[in-house]
Design a protein around this motif. Structure first.
Motif, mmCIF file in Angstrom:
data_model
loop_
_atom_site.group_PDB
_atom_site.id
_atom_site.type_symbol
_atom_site.label_atom_id
_atom_site.label_comp_id
_atom_site.label_asym_id
_atom_site.label_seq_id
_atom_site.Cartn_x
_atom_site.Cartn_y
_atom_site.Cartn_z
ATOM 1 N N LEU A 19 -6.169 -1.956 6.927
ATOM 2 C CA LEU A 19 -6.730 -1.604 5.640
ATOM 3 C C LEU A 19 -6.325 -2.632 4.597
ATOM 4 N N SER A 20 -7.287 -3.077 3.799
ATOM 5 C CA SER A 20 -6.973 -4.068 2.773
ATOM 6 C C SER A 20 -7.920 -3.886 1.600
ATOM 7 N N LEU A 21 -7.528 -4.427 0.460
ATOM 8 C CA LEU A 21 -8.359 -4.383 -0.731
ATOM 9 C C LEU A 21 -8.863 -5.785 -1.038
ATOM 10 N N ALA A 22 -9.992 -5.856 -1.679
ATOM 11 C CA ALA A 22 -10.589 -7.157 -1.983
ATOM 12 C C ALA A 22 -9.719 -7.915 -2.970
ATOM 13 N N GLU A 23 -9.392 -9.151 -2.631
ATOM 14 C CA GLU A 23 -8.557 -9.957 -3.517
ATOM 15 C C GLU A 23 -9.361 -10.543 -4.670
ATOM 16 N N ASN A 24 -10.679 -10.270 -4.722
ATOM 17 C CA ASN A 24 -11.456 -10.755 -5.866
ATOM 18 C C ASN A 24 -11.157 -9.940 -7.126
ATOM 19 N N LEU A 25 -10.205 -8.994 -7.013
ATOM 20 C CA LEU A 25 -9.712 -8.306 -8.207
ATOM 21 C C LEU A 25 -8.910 -9.259 -9.097
ATOM 22 N N LYS A 26 -8.515 -10.397 -8.543
ATOM 23 C CA LYS A 26 -7.735 -11.366 -9.309
ATOM 24 C C LYS A 26 -8.629 -12.065 -10.323
ATOM 25 N N ASN A 27 -8.244 -11.974 -11.593
ATOM 26 C CA ASN A 27 -9.026 -12.572 -12.675
ATOM 27 C C ASN A 27 -8.077 -13.036 -13.769
ATOM 28 N N THR A 28 -7.813 -14.331 -13.794
ATOM 29 C CA THR A 28 -6.838 -14.876 -14.747
ATOM 30 C C THR A 28 -7.289 -14.667 -16.184
ATOM 31 N N LYS A 29 -8.600 -14.742 -16.438
ATOM 32 C CA LYS A 29 -9.096 -14.594 -17.808
ATOM 33 C C LYS A 29 -8.823 -13.199 -18.360
ATOM 34 N N ASN A 30 -8.802 -12.207 -17.493
ATOM 35 C CA ASN A 30 -8.563 -10.829 -17.938
ATOM 36 C C ASN A 30 -7.120 -10.385 -17.780
ATOM 37 N N LEU A 31 -6.217 -11.316 -17.477
ATOM 38 C CA LEU A 31 -4.813 -10.959 -17.300
ATOM 39 C C LEU A 31 -4.208 -10.559 -18.642
ATOM 40 N N LYS A 32 -3.628 -9.376 -18.686
ATOM 41 C CA LYS A 32 -3.040 -8.873 -19.919
ATOM 42 C C LYS A 32 -1.542 -8.627 -19.724
ATOM 43 N N LEU A 33 -0.802 -8.673 -20.803
ATOM 44 C CA LEU A 33 0.611 -8.297 -20.875
ATOM 45 C C LEU A 33 1.556 -9.325 -20.250
ATOM 46 N N GLY B 290 16.248 -10.315 -22.563
ATOM 47 C CA GLY B 290 15.295 -10.660 -23.611
ATOM 48 C C GLY B 290 13.864 -10.744 -23.114
ATOM 49 N N ASP B 291 13.182 -11.842 -23.487
ATOM 50 C CA ASP B 291 11.758 -11.960 -23.153
ATOM 51 C C ASP B 291 11.510 -12.341 -21.701
ATOM 52 N N LYS B 292 12.578 -12.416 -20.901
ATOM 53 C CA LYS B 292 12.373 -12.638 -19.468
ATOM 54 C C LYS B 292 12.065 -11.332 -18.733
ATOM 55 N N VAL B 293 12.097 -10.216 -19.481
ATOM 56 C CA VAL B 293 11.771 -8.898 -18.926
ATOM 57 C C VAL B 293 10.598 -8.310 -19.713
ATOM 58 N N THR B 294 9.567 -7.889 -19.001
ATOM 59 C CA THR B 294 8.400 -7.258 -19.623
ATOM 60 C C THR B 294 8.192 -5.880 -19.015
ATOM 61 N N VAL B 295 8.037 -4.880 -19.876
ATOM 62 C CA VAL B 295 7.768 -3.522 -19.417
ATOM 63 C C VAL B 295 6.278 -3.239 -19.571
ATOM 64 N N ILE B 296 5.631 -2.897 -18.455
ATOM 65 C CA ILE B 296 4.198 -2.564 -18.510
ATOM 66 C C ILE B 296 3.948 -1.109 -18.120
ATOM 67 N N ALA B 297 5.010 -0.342 -17.941
ATOM 68 C CA ALA B 297 4.866 1.070 -17.534
ATOM 69 C C ALA B 297 3.992 1.825 -18.523
ATOM 70 N N GLY B 298 2.954 2.478 -18.018
ATOM 71 C CA GLY B 298 2.073 3.276 -18.852
ATOM 72 C C GLY B 298 1.074 2.493 -19.672
ATOM 73 N N LYS B 299 0.964 1.179 -19.447
ATOM 74 C CA LYS B 299 0.125 0.340 -20.300
ATOM 75 C C LYS B 299 -1.087 -0.249 -19.595
ATOM 76 N N THR B 300 -1.280 0.055 -18.311
ATOM 77 C CA THR B 300 -2.376 -0.573 -17.582
ATOM 78 C C THR B 300 -3.184 0.456 -16.787
ATOM 79 N N SER B 301 -4.427 0.104 -16.543
ATOM 80 C CA SER B 301 -5.229 0.844 -15.571
ATOM 81 C C SER B 301 -4.872 0.326 -14.183
ATOM 82 N N ILE B 302 -5.387 0.988 -13.136
ATOM 83 C CA ILE B 302 -5.143 0.527 -11.771
ATOM 84 C C ILE B 302 -5.697 -0.880 -11.575
ATOM 85 N N ALA B 303 -6.905 -1.130 -12.101
ATOM 86 C CA ALA B 303 -7.515 -2.458 -11.948
ATOM 87 C C ALA B 303 -6.691 -3.525 -12.656
#
Length: 267
Positions: free
Chosen positions: A79-93, A158-171
């Motif tokens: 079982l695998s997921l499509a790696e075309n989910l990778k999109n640098t332009k839409n990368l957030k956080l 400091g800024d070497k740690v980023t918390v994204i918990a609760g801030k993203t959709s699955i995609a």
């Protein structure tokens, strides 16, 4: 139940492994034919037209695949997921130009604390990664946000740690994983998601039996606590002893770093 009875389907497949409520719904649904698991000592197979043996001697993915056999389907691919989910332009956080590793420290469900790694281990790991100029991204659900921020404060980089918990959709989270050097997670949905995306993944299993629930994938490493050490006793998920010992601290920070080196992601 009204929703199930509203739709007449040719075949209904119940994927629940042991709970009897799923079998009851399947029996009362408006389905012409049904398939479900025949699980030892759960007395639920009579609810289905075809009961498929649920085995504790194989990975759960193989049990799920076996549900398709009555339909004449014998799946053989991973079982695998499509790696075309990778999109640098839409990368957030996170910044795509920086190396980072996703850390997912949080388990859920019954006795979830027994399946989590000590916060001191996460902190030590993050500091070792920082020495290699690798940032850390702490993931989680909205319910984990407070704990994730507390862990970031404990790590204190400091800024070497980023918390994204609760801030993203699955995609969005999948996109962040696909840009990461690696994912390190307790055995939960995030680890399986990373493995299916072919992201280098290190899973911390502890009480969870990796033969049943280990992360699968070409770039996945399962770090386990052996049965002789008190680990690997969870098969269906509820088999905790009466007074379970905390064993996740037996998985060392060095073993995680060794696994990352074996995956060749820190170079």
């Amino acid at each position: 139940l009204p929703i199930l009875r509203k739709h007449s389907v040719d075949a209904l497949i119940d994927t629940s492994q042991w709970s009897r409520i799923g079998a009851l719904y399947a029996a009362l649904a408006n389905a012409k034919w049904s398939i479900g698991f025949k699980t030892a000592e759960q007395y639920r197979a009579g609810a289905y037209d075809v009961g498929v043996e649920h085995s504790s001697q194989c990975h759960e993915i193989d049990n799920f695949k076996r549900l398709l056999n009555p339909l004449g389907i014998e799946p053989d691919s991973r079982l695998s997921l499509a790696e075309n989910l990778k999109n640098t332009k839409n990368l957030k956080l996170v910044a795509p130009s920086e190396k980072y590793v996703v850390l997912h420290p949080w388990a859920s469900g019954s006795h979830f604390q027994l399946r989590e790694w000590p916060s001191s281990h996460w902190s030590s790991l993050a500091k070792e990664l920082a020495k290699l100029n690798v940032n850390v991204v702490i993931s989680g659900s909205a319910a984990d946000e407070l704990k994730a921020n507390q862990l970031a404060q404990e790590i204190n980089l400091g800024d070497k740690v980023t918390v994204i918990a609760g801030k993203t959709s699955i995609a969005e989270f999948s996109n962040i994983l696909l840009h990461a050097q690696a994912c390190i997670s307790v055995n939960t949905g995030v680890a399986h998601l990373a493995g299916s995306l072919n992201v280098p993944t290190v899973a911390l299993n502890g009480p969870t039996n990796a033969d049943r629930w280990g992360i699968q994938g070409e770039n996945a490493v399962n770090l386990n606590v052996l049965k002789v050490q008190g680990g690997a006793f969870l098969s269906l998920g509820f088999e905790y002893p009466q007074n379970p010992n905390y064993i996740m601290n037996q998985i060392s920070v060095d073993s995680v770093l060794d696994s990352l080196n074996a995956l060749d992601v820190l170079g």
